[in-house]
Scaffold this motif. Sequence first.
Motif, PDB file in Angstrom:
ATOM      1  N   GLY A 248       0.811  -1.218   0.000  1.00 22.37           N
ATOM      2  CA  GLY A 248       0.000   0.000   0.000  1.00 22.37           C
ATOM      3  C   GLY A 248       0.842   1.265   0.000  1.00 22.37           C
ATOM      4  O   GLY A 248       1.845   1.370  -0.699  1.00 22.37           O
ATOM      5  N   ASP A 249       0.410   2.231   0.802  1.00 27.33           N
ATOM      6  CA  ASP A 249       1.112   3.511   0.888  1.00 27.33           C
ATOM      7  C   ASP A 249       2.510   3.361   1.481  1.00 27.33           C
ATOM      8  O   ASP A 249       3.427   4.101   1.119  1.00 27.33           O
ATOM      9  CB  ASP A 249       0.304   4.519   1.719  1.00 27.33           C
ATOM     10  N   ASP A 250       2.664   2.403   2.380  1.00 31.35           N
ATOM     11  CA  ASP A 250       3.996   2.156   2.954  1.00 31.35           C
ATOM     12  C   ASP A 250       4.980   1.702   1.882  1.00 31.35           C
ATOM     13  O   ASP A 250       6.150   2.071   1.902  1.00 31.35           O
ATOM     14  CB  ASP A 250       3.927   1.098   4.066  1.00 31.35           C
ATOM     15  N   LEU A 251       4.482   0.906   0.926  1.00 38.76           N
ATOM     16  CA  LEU A 251       5.341   0.433  -0.158  1.00 38.76           C
ATOM     17  C   LEU A 251       5.795   1.604  -1.021  1.00 38.76           C
ATOM     18  O   LEU A 251       6.972   1.690  -1.386  1.00 38.76           O
ATOM     19  CB  LEU A 251       4.612  -0.605  -1.015  1.00 38.76           C
ATOM     20  N   LYS A 252       4.872   2.509  -1.337  1.00 36.69           N
ATOM     21  CA  LYS A 252       5.241   3.685  -2.135  1.00 36.69           C
ATOM     22  C   LYS A 252       6.344   4.478  -1.449  1.00 36.69           C
ATOM     23  O   LYS A 252       7.298   4.918  -2.069  1.00 36.69           O
ATOM     24  CB  LYS A 252       4.028   4.573  -2.374  1.00 36.69           C
ATOM     25  N   GLN A 253       6.177   4.669  -0.169  1.00 39.34           N
ATOM     26  CA  GLN A 253       7.173   5.427   0.583  1.00 39.34           C
ATOM     27  C   GLN A 253       8.487   4.650   0.700  1.00 39.34           C
ATOM     28  O   GLN A 253       9.570   5.218   0.561  1.00 39.34           O
ATOM     29  CB  GLN A 253       6.626   5.741   1.976  1.00 39.34           C
ATOM     30  N   ALA A 254       8.401   3.342   0.912  1.00 42.35           N
ATOM     31  CA  ALA A 254       9.609   2.517   1.047  1.00 42.35           C
ATOM     32  C   ALA A 254      10.377   2.430  -0.265  1.00 42.35           C
ATOM     33  O   ALA A 254      11.607   2.343  -0.260  1.00 42.35           O
ATOM     34  CB  ALA A 254       9.232   1.121   1.537  1.00 42.35           C
ATOM     35  N   MET A 255       9.684   2.461  -1.389  1.00 40.86           N
ATOM     36  CA  MET A 255      10.348   2.357  -2.686  1.00 40.86           C
ATOM     37  C   MET A 255      11.165   3.601  -3.034  1.00 40.86           C
ATOM     38  O   MET A 255      12.028   3.562  -3.903  1.00 40.86           O
ATOM     39  CB  MET A 255       9.326   2.086  -3.796  1.00 40.86           C
ATOM     40  N   ARG A 256      10.915   4.693  -2.339  1.00 41.37           N
ATOM     41  CA  ARG A 256      11.703   5.906  -2.576  1.00 41.37           C
ATOM     42  C   ARG A 256      13.169   5.674  -2.248  1.00 41.37           C
ATOM     43  O   ARG A 256      14.051   6.199  -2.918  1.00 41.37           O
ATOM     44  CB  ARG A 256      11.165   7.066  -1.755  1.00 41.37           C
ATOM     45  N   VAL A 257      13.412   4.894  -1.223  1.00 46.60           N
ATOM     46  CA  VAL A 257      14.794   4.655  -0.791  1.00 46.60           C
ATOM     47  C   VAL A 257      15.610   3.974  -1.893  1.00 46.60           C
ATOM     48  O   VAL A 257      16.656   4.496  -2.295  1.00 46.60           O
ATOM     49  CB  VAL A 257      14.842   3.848   0.530  1.00 46.60           C
ATOM     50  N   PRO A 258      15.188   2.812  -2.439  1.00 43.90           N
ATOM     51  CA  PRO A 258      16.008   2.205  -3.487  1.00 43.90           C
ATOM     52  C   PRO A 258      16.072   3.032  -4.769  1.00 43.90           C
ATOM     53  O   PRO A 258      17.086   3.008  -5.469  1.00 43.90           O
ATOM     54  CB  PRO A 258      15.367   0.839  -3.740  1.00 43.90           C
ATOM     55  N   VAL A 259      15.023   3.798  -5.065  1.00 47.38           N
ATOM     56  CA  VAL A 259      15.056   4.631  -6.271  1.00 47.38           C
ATOM     57  C   VAL A 259      16.100   5.733  -6.120  1.00 47.38           C
ATOM     58  O   VAL A 259      16.944   5.937  -6.999  1.00 47.38           O
ATOM     59  CB  VAL A 259      13.652   5.205  -6.591  1.00 47.38           C
ATOM     60  N   VAL A 260      16.058   6.442  -5.003  1.00 46.89           N
ATOM     61  CA  VAL A 260      17.039   7.510  -4.761  1.00 46.89           C
ATOM     62  C   VAL A 260      18.440   6.907  -4.657  1.00 46.89           C
ATOM     63  O   VAL A 260      19.393   7.430  -5.255  1.00 46.89           O
ATOM     64  CB  VAL A 260      16.685   8.317  -3.484  1.00 46.89           C
ATOM     65  N   TYR A 261      18.551   5.811  -3.938  1.00 46.60           N
ATOM     66  CA  TYR A 261      19.849   5.141  -3.811  1.00 46.60           C
ATOM     67  C   TYR A 261      20.374   4.711  -5.181  1.00 46.60           C
ATOM     68  O   TYR A 261      21.561   4.856  -5.484  1.00 46.60           O
ATOM     69  CB  TYR A 261      19.734   3.928  -2.885  1.00 46.60           C
ATOM     70  N   GLY A 262      19.487   4.189  -6.031  1.00 43.17           N
ATOM     71  CA  GLY A 262      19.891   3.750  -7.361  1.00 43.17           C
ATOM     72  C   GLY A 262      20.423   4.890  -8.212  1.00 43.17           C
ATOM     73  O   GLY A 262      21.408   4.730  -8.939  1.00 43.17           O
ATOM     74  N   VAL A 263      19.783   6.043  -8.141  1.00 46.51           N
ATOM     75  CA  VAL A 263      20.248   7.207  -8.904  1.00 46.51           C
ATOM     76  C   VAL A 263      21.612   7.673  -8.392  1.00 46.51           C
ATOM     77  O   VAL A 263      22.536   7.912  -9.183  1.00 46.51           O
ATOM     78  CB  VAL A 263      19.207   8.353  -8.837  1.00 46.51           C
ATOM     79  N   VAL A 264      21.736   7.780  -7.083  1.00 47.31           N
ATOM     80  CA  VAL A 264      23.027   8.187  -6.496  1.00 47.31           C
ATOM     81  C   VAL A 264      24.108   7.169  -6.836  1.00 47.31           C
ATOM     82  O   VAL A 264      25.237   7.526  -7.189  1.00 47.31           O
ATOM     83  CB  VAL A 264      22.895   8.375  -4.963  1.00 47.31           C
ATOM     84  N   GLU A 265      23.759   5.906  -6.766  1.00 47.20           N
ATOM     85  CA  GLU A 265      24.707   4.835  -7.076  1.00 47.20           C
ATOM     86  C   GLU A 265      25.151   4.891  -8.543  1.00 47.20           C
ATOM     87  O   GLU A 265      26.337   4.745  -8.849  1.00 47.20           O
ATOM     88  CB  GLU A 265      24.075   3.484  -6.768  1.00 47.20           C
ATOM     89  N   ALA A 266      24.216   5.105  -9.460  1.00 50.26           N
ATOM     90  CA  ALA A 266      24.554   5.178 -10.881  1.00 50.26           C
ATOM     91  C   ALA A 266      25.520   6.333 -11.144  1.00 50.26           C
ATOM     92  O   ALA A 266      26.504   6.179 -11.878  1.00 50.26           O
ATOM     93  CB  ALA A 266      23.288   5.325 -11.718  1.00 50.26           C
ATOM     94  N   ILE A 267      25.259   7.468 -10.540  1.00 49.61           N
ATOM     95  CA  ILE A 267      26.145   8.622 -10.707  1.00 49.61           C
ATOM     96  C   ILE A 267      27.516   8.324 -10.101  1.00 49.61           C
ATOM     97  O   ILE A 267      28.549   8.610 -10.715  1.00 49.61           O
ATOM     98  CB  ILE A 267      25.511   9.885 -10.079  1.00 49.61           C
ATOM     99  N   SER A 268      27.527   7.740  -8.904  1.00 47.42           N
ATOM    100  CA  SER A 268      28.796   7.403  -8.236  1.00 47.42           C
ATOM    101  C   SER A 268      29.619   6.418  -9.054  1.00 47.42           C
ATOM    102  O   SER A 268      30.837   6.583  -9.191  1.00 47.42           O
ATOM    103  CB  SER A 268      28.531   6.794  -6.857  1.00 47.42           C
ATOM    104  N   ILE A 269      28.970   5.404  -9.607  1.00 44.38           N
ATOM    105  CA  ILE A 269      29.680   4.406 -10.410  1.00 44.38           C
ATOM    106  C   ILE A 269      30.249   5.046 -11.672  1.00 44.38           C
ATOM    107  O   ILE A 269      31.389   4.756 -12.056  1.00 44.38           O
ATOM    108  CB  ILE A 269      28.770   3.200 -10.723  1.00 44.38           C
ATOM    109  N   CYS A 270      29.483   5.932 -12.295  1.00 47.16           N
ATOM    110  CA  CYS A 270      29.997   6.624 -13.495  1.00 47.16           C
ATOM    111  C   CYS A 270      31.235   7.445 -13.171  1.00 47.16           C
ATOM    112  O   CYS A 270      32.242   7.378 -13.887  1.00 47.16           O
ATOM    113  CB  CYS A 270      28.915   7.508 -14.098  1.00 47.16           C
ATOM    114  N   VAL A 271      31.175   8.214 -12.097  1.00 46.62           N
ATOM    115  CA  VAL A 271      32.326   9.038 -11.693  1.00 46.62           C
ATOM    116  C   VAL A 271      33.512   8.139 -11.352  1.00 46.62           C
ATOM    117  O   VAL A 271      34.652   8.406 -11.755  1.00 46.62           O
ATOM    118  CB  VAL A 271      31.952   9.949 -10.501  1.00 46.62           C
ATOM    119  N   TYR A 272      33.257   7.066 -10.625  1.00 45.17           N
ATOM    120  CA  TYR A 272      34.292   6.101 -10.239  1.00 45.17           C
ATOM    121  C   TYR A 272      34.982   5.515 -11.467  1.00 45.17           C
ATOM    122  O   TYR A 272      36.205   5.504 -11.575  1.00 45.17           O
ATOM    123  CB  TYR A 272      33.632   5.009  -9.395  1.00 45.17           C
TER     124      TYR A 272
END
Length: 134
Positions: free
Chosen positions: A44-68
Amino acid sequence: GLAIATVLAKFFKLNRPECLTTAVECCYQNTGIATSAALSLFSGDDLKQAMRVPVVYGVVEAISICVYLVSFWKLGWTKAPKNEKFCTVITKSYELRDNDEQNGDDDGNDEGEEVERGVESREDGEEDKDQLRV
């Protein structure tokens, strides 16, 4: 995570390109694991909120890996020459093929031969486009 994985890979005496590959493989799995955890633990709504973490983490991770990867490419840790143009590096493979390793050839082409894409006529007058010719 990338730094720790790189140091551990170097500790196990992997060569430089393998260290980079190992570090990326170890770290990139984290987004999938976080997404799986969120999907299985929330609804439900908890899932929507919980999914923000891996989405934001994934974007930060993709940028970090590119720079690395770009940083270590410029430091000479990859198979791509550090003075090569960026567009060439991201579109070209620098891996050796099995027959190249046996022949000691590292450019992927036979001596003096160029690989080109062209149009070749068939017997029926039709043209085969993008046929690989050596």
